[in-house]
Design a protein around this motif. Structure first.
Motif, PDB file in Angstrom:
ATOM      1  N   LEU A 318       7.179   4.110   1.318  1.00 33.02           N
ATOM      2  CA  LEU A 318       6.008   4.433   1.026  1.00 33.02           C
ATOM      3  C   LEU A 318       4.908   3.953   0.996  1.00 33.02           C
ATOM      4  CD1 LEU A 318       4.387   5.874  -2.378  1.00 33.02           C
ATOM      5  CD2 LEU A 318       5.983   3.980  -3.436  1.00 33.02           C
ATOM      6  N   MET A 319       5.038   1.793   1.323  1.00 32.07           N
ATOM      7  CA  MET A 319       4.196   1.250   1.620  1.00 32.07           C
ATOM      8  C   MET A 319       3.302   1.570   2.646  1.00 32.07           C
ATOM      9  SD  MET A 319       5.683  -1.689   3.851  1.00 32.07           S
ATOM     10  CE  MET A 319       7.327  -1.890   2.426  1.00 32.07           C
ATOM     11  N   VAL A 326       0.664  -1.230  -3.859  1.00 29.81           N
ATOM     12  CA  VAL A 326       0.645  -0.605  -5.082  1.00 29.81           C
ATOM     13  C   VAL A 326       2.778  -0.689  -5.712  1.00 29.81           C
ATOM     14  CG1 VAL A 326       0.982   1.951  -5.339  1.00 29.81           C
ATOM     15  CG2 VAL A 326      -1.069   0.844  -4.957  1.00 29.81           C
ATOM     16  N   THR A 327       3.047  -0.606  -3.881  1.00 30.83           N
ATOM     17  CA  THR A 327       4.534  -0.745  -4.075  1.00 30.83           C
ATOM     18  C   THR A 327       5.584  -2.003  -4.551  1.00 30.83           C
ATOM     19  OG1 THR A 327       4.268  -0.130  -1.674  1.00 30.83           O
ATOM     20  CG2 THR A 327       6.836  -0.234  -1.793  1.00 30.83           C
ATOM     21  N   PHE A 367      12.166  -3.128  -4.321  1.00 29.87           N
ATOM     22  CA  PHE A 367      10.814  -2.710  -4.515  1.00 29.87           C
ATOM     23  C   PHE A 367       9.878  -3.919  -3.600  1.00 29.87           C
ATOM     24  CE2 PHE A 367      10.632   1.264  -6.548  1.00 29.87           C
ATOM     25  CZ  PHE A 367      10.097   2.434  -5.499  1.00 29.87           C
ATOM     26  N   SER A 368       9.953  -5.146  -4.262  1.00 30.35           N
ATOM     27  CA  SER A 368       9.575  -6.162  -4.347  1.00 30.35           C
ATOM     28  C   SER A 368       9.018  -7.368  -3.253  1.00 30.35           C
ATOM     29  CB  SER A 368       9.076  -7.338  -5.138  1.00 30.35           C
ATOM     30  OG  SER A 368      10.654  -7.702  -6.023  1.00 30.35           O
ATOM     31  N   THR A 369      11.392  -7.454  -2.993  1.00 29.52           N
ATOM     32  CA  THR A 369      11.111  -8.141  -1.468  1.00 29.52           C
ATOM     33  C   THR A 369      11.040  -7.534  -0.344  1.00 29.52           C
ATOM     34  OG1 THR A 369      14.070  -7.420  -1.628  1.00 29.52           O
ATOM     35  CG2 THR A 369      12.860 -10.255  -3.325  1.00 29.52           C
ATOM     36  N   LYS A 486      -5.912  -5.946  -2.311  1.00 32.63           N
ATOM     37  CA  LYS A 486      -5.515  -4.868  -2.215  1.00 32.63           C
ATOM     38  C   LYS A 486      -5.889  -4.100  -1.224  1.00 32.63           C
ATOM     39  CE  LYS A 486      -7.799  -4.422  -7.379  1.00 32.63           C
ATOM     40  NZ  LYS A 486      -8.534  -3.910  -8.052  1.00 32.63           N
ATOM     41  N   GLU A 487      -6.528  -5.147  -0.070  1.00 29.46           N
ATOM     42  CA  GLU A 487      -7.180  -4.639   1.269  1.00 29.46           C
ATOM     43  C   GLU A 487      -5.300  -4.409   2.270  1.00 29.46           C
ATOM     44  OE1 GLU A 487      -7.889  -8.985   0.972  1.00 29.46           O
ATOM     45  OE2 GLU A 487      -7.974  -6.911   0.042  1.00 29.46           O
ATOM     46  N   SER A 488      -4.283  -4.867   1.371  1.00 31.42           N
ATOM     47  CA  SER A 488      -3.360  -4.713   2.802  1.00 31.42           C
ATOM     48  C   SER A 488      -2.964  -3.387   2.458  1.00 31.42           C
ATOM     49  CB  SER A 488      -2.100  -5.981   1.770  1.00 31.42           C
ATOM     50  OG  SER A 488      -2.965  -7.776   1.498  1.00 31.42           O
TER      51      SER A 488
END
Length: 489
Positions: A318-319, A326-327, A367-369, A486-488
């Motif tokens: 997804l990322m 977002v992910t 999702f986060s790590t 956001k731009e990452s």
């Protein structure tokens, strides 16, 4: 690193085995702790079995990360696993809670090299696109270990001895070392390097007094607490000064100027506190309050590591489409929902509810790590990738160490108050170690109905504070994930 010479499938298998070893260690120990306490005693030292391991692991992670950038991943990975295995063997031979804690210090001394360097090796061998998928595969290790860990723990306690939860690490560690040693080929510049030992010592000196204050539940304002807090703050200030002047600091402070790294690290700190708090205290709640056997307590914890690999695999794909932020936000939302499940656990007192909450927490961690690691590795060059990766894991484990210590202190203080108020209902001296009677079958059967209810209510009310704090930590993680750029992408 010479990707052409490295046998990537074999090295990846060795890395996965090392990750499996670390993951099984986490699930088995957490599940078996009530049994260990029942055998060795010392419920008041309960949190130190986790915190001693985490303290050394936290301190050594940035050291190993820096050393791997200076001398290569292979040699540092081998040294770390060797020390970890020595500690594991000593843990198995422990005859008292004090010896177990000391052995866990040694185990943690080596553990700081296992997961961060294994993850860094993967970051070296694969491109950004490959890395996202491979990190998902690595996360699946947690799912397999989650199923095997509690089952192995229950089998060892039932038919062998709890010491086997530590000795099981030996064959996995040896095979992982051999795989990396013989099939990973690196191109490391051979030159004299200086190691920031003073920085590592100051970091240890900054963390240890703080953990002593938190875990022992000392009275704030007392002379001892004032001294310990002063030593901690002074050591941390000196650590910052030393790192700014060091030629090769163990923690490059300029990395914190990167918004992606800074917010990911802070979010990892609170997420680590959540993960270790659940792993440490949930099995005790399920066994002591819900009257469930160790296998059920293990399964409620297992759900974390089932949700983790599933979501991590999805996150890896997804990322690349939606971007890192977002992910990670999906993970942040899941952490908050999972925290809400635990907050309501004393009301909906059922192991299935606990298991669902654990699964959702696992989804949030996945999702986060995974997103944090891939995004950080994608923003730095090879010569600092080991340090940057280790720093993120350092923050996650530091959060776990501080979180377990702080929550252990809260639990001890609240439990002391609860039992002191009900002293007339008990035929024995109401101390924190009285909870041992809930966790050992024969002692539990000797309790009267009133004594059983008194201990269970006291433990429930005390752990309710822990669950509330877990929910607050989830909100903190979500806040800092919102601050990711956001731009990452």
């Amino acid at each position: 690193m010479s990707i052409r010479q490295t046998k990537r499938p074999i090295v990846l298998a060795a890395v996965i085995l090392a990750m499996f070893m670390a993951a099984v260690e986490a699930t088995i120990v957490a599940t078996a702790m009530p049994g260990i306490v029942a055998d060795l005693g010392g419920f008041s030292l309960f949190s130190w079995v986790f915190s001693s391991y985490l303290l050394m692991q936290v301190v050594m992670i940035p050291v190993y990360g820096k050393l791997s950038d200076l001398y290569g991943r292979k040699v540092i990975f081998t040294i770390g696993i060797s020390i970890f295995l020595v500690g594991s063997i000593l843990c198995g031979f422990s005859f008292s809670m004090e010896m177990l804690i000391i052995s866990r210090f040694i185990q943690g001394l080596g553990a700081g090299a296992v997961q961060p360097i294994a993850t860094t090796i993967v970051g070296d061998m694969y491109t950004k696109e490959e890395r996202a998928n491979i990190q998902g595969y690595l996360a699946s290790v947690w799912g397999i270990s989650a199923i095997m860990g509690p089952l192995l723990g229950a089998l060892f306690i039932e038919y062998l001895h709890w010491s086997w939860i530590f000795w099981i690490n030996v064959p996995f560690g040896v095979i992982a070392m051999l795989g990396v040693h013989f099939f990973l080929h690196e191109s490391v510049e051979k030159k004299k390097q200086s190691i920031d030992y003073s920085g590592a010592f100051l970091l240890f000196l900054a963390i240890t007094p703080l953990m002593l204050v938190l875990i022992q539940g000392a009275v704030w304002g007392s002379p001892l607490v004032v001294v310990l807090v002063f030593v901690s703050i002074a050591s941390f200030a000196l650590f910052i000064c030393v790192e700014r002047r060091a030629v090769t600091p163990i923690m490059t402070l300029s990395l914190w100027k990167n918004q992606q790294i800074r917010n990911a690290n802070i979010a990892s700190f609170s997420a680590g506190a959540i993960l270790l708090a659940v792993s440490t205290f949930l099995p005790t709640y399920v066994q002591g309050v819900m009257n469930q056997p160790p296998i059920i307590a293990g399964l409620t914890l297992t759900a974390i590591s089932i949700g983790w690999p599933i979501s991590s695999t999805i996150a890896g794909k997804l990322m690349l489409k939606t971007g890192f932020r977002v992910t990670a936000l999906i993970g942040g939302c899941a952490l908050v929902v999972g925290g809400l499940f635990y907050l309501l656990l004393p009301v909906i007192n059922h192991p299935v509810w606990a298991g669902v909450g654990s699964f959702v927490i696992g989804v949030g961690m996945g999702f986060s790590t995974t997103t944090f690691i891939v995004s950080i590795q994608s923003t730095v060059s090879w010569n600092v990738r080991g340090e940057a990766t280790s720093m993120n894991m350092f923050m996650r484990l530091l959060g776990g160490a501080v979180g377990v210590a702080f929550l252990g202190g809260l639990l001890n203080r609240r439990l002391q108050m609860e039992l002191a108020d009900k002293q007339s209902d008990l035929s024995f001296e109401p101390t924190i170690d009285s909870v041992n009677r809930l966790l050992e079958g024969e002692q539990r059967s000797n309790l009267t109905r009133i004594e059983l209810e008194t201990l269970q209510v006291g433990l429930t009310n005390s752990l309710s504070i822990v669950f509330l704090t877990i929910f607050i930590l989830a909100l903190i993680s979500f806040f800092f994930i919102l601050r990711l750029p956001k731009e990452s992408t």
